[in-house]
Scaffold this motif. Structure first.
Motif, short mmCIF file in Angstrom:
data_model
loop_
_atom_site.label_atom_id
_atom_site.label_comp_id
_atom_site.label_asym_id
_atom_site.label_seq_id
_atom_site.Cartn_x
_atom_site.Cartn_y
_atom_site.Cartn_z
N GLU A 25 34.10 39.88 34.54
CA GLU A 25 33.79 38.97 35.38
C GLU A 25 35.06 37.50 34.28
O GLU A 25 34.34 36.68 33.79
N CYS A 26 35.45 37.43 35.55
CA CYS A 26 36.76 36.08 35.39
C CYS A 26 35.41 34.64 35.97
O CYS A 26 34.59 35.10 36.73
N PRO A 27 35.08 33.82 34.94
CA PRO A 27 33.96 32.59 35.24
C PRO A 27 35.35 32.04 36.85
O PRO A 27 34.41 30.82 37.20
N ARG A 28 36.35 32.21 36.48
CA ARG A 28 36.42 31.76 38.08
C ARG A 28 37.01 32.12 39.22
O ARG A 28 36.30 31.47 40.12
N CYS A 29 37.63 33.11 39.00
CA CYS A 29 37.87 34.18 40.47
C CYS A 29 36.46 35.06 40.66
O CYS A 29 36.22 35.76 41.57
N GLY A 30 35.74 35.84 39.34
CA GLY A 30 34.21 36.85 39.45
C GLY A 30 35.54 38.36 39.27
O GLY A 30 34.90 39.32 39.04
N THR A 32 37.59 41.06 37.51
CA THR A 32 38.05 41.45 36.03
C THR A 32 40.08 41.35 35.73
O THR A 32 40.50 42.23 36.80
N HIS A 33 39.85 40.91 34.52
CA HIS A 33 41.25 40.97 34.50
C HIS A 33 41.50 42.03 33.38
O HIS A 33 40.42 41.73 32.33
N ARG A 34 42.15 42.45 32.84
CA ARG A 34 43.22 43.09 31.73
C ARG A 34 43.89 42.56 30.61
O ARG A 34 44.80 41.45 31.11
N ARG A 42 45.45 33.30 29.30
CA ARG A 42 45.35 32.48 30.92
C ARG A 42 45.25 34.02 31.93
O ARG A 42 45.95 34.59 31.94
N ALA A 43 44.41 33.91 33.01
CA ALA A 43 44.16 35.07 33.99
C ALA A 43 45.34 35.08 34.57
O ALA A 43 46.47 33.73 34.70
N PRO A 44 45.46 36.11 35.96
CA PRO A 44 47.11 36.00 36.74
C PRO A 44 46.12 35.48 37.61
O PRO A 44 46.72 34.31 38.30
N CYS A 45 44.93 34.95 37.93
CA CYS A 45 44.60 33.52 39.35
C CYS A 45 44.46 32.03 38.76
O CYS A 45 44.51 31.76 39.21
N GLY A 46 45.14 31.99 36.94
CA GLY A 46 45.63 31.10 36.82
C GLY A 46 44.48 29.91 35.42
O GLY A 46 44.06 28.93 35.45
#
Ligand SMILES: [Zn+2]
Length: 60
Positions: A25-30, A32-34, A42-46
């Motif tokens: 659960e990404c804290p920003r967009c909720g 999943t990131h790998r 840094r996640a793809p969502c920023g």
């Protein structure tokens, strides 16, 4: 002055290739990131977060 980076838990994800870390659960967009490694990422969502290194499980 560095802004605090949220820590997130990650699950180890073993693929046919190389092991990855799955941030459930990404804290920003909720979503999943790998990621390929733990640490500050840094996640793809920023979003920026610190991936906790999961405790190593014993493999038998
Ligand atoms: Zn995200």
């Amino acid at each position: 002055m560095t802004s605090p980076i949220p820590e997130v838990a990650a699950q180890p994800l073993t693929t046919a290739g190389q092991p990855q870390l799955l941030v459930v659960e990404c804290p920003r967009c909720g979503a999943t990131h790998r990621h390929l490694a733990a640490g500050e990422r840094r996640a793809p969502c920023g979003a920026r977060y610190l991936i906790d290194r999961t405790p190593t499980e014993q493999t038998s």
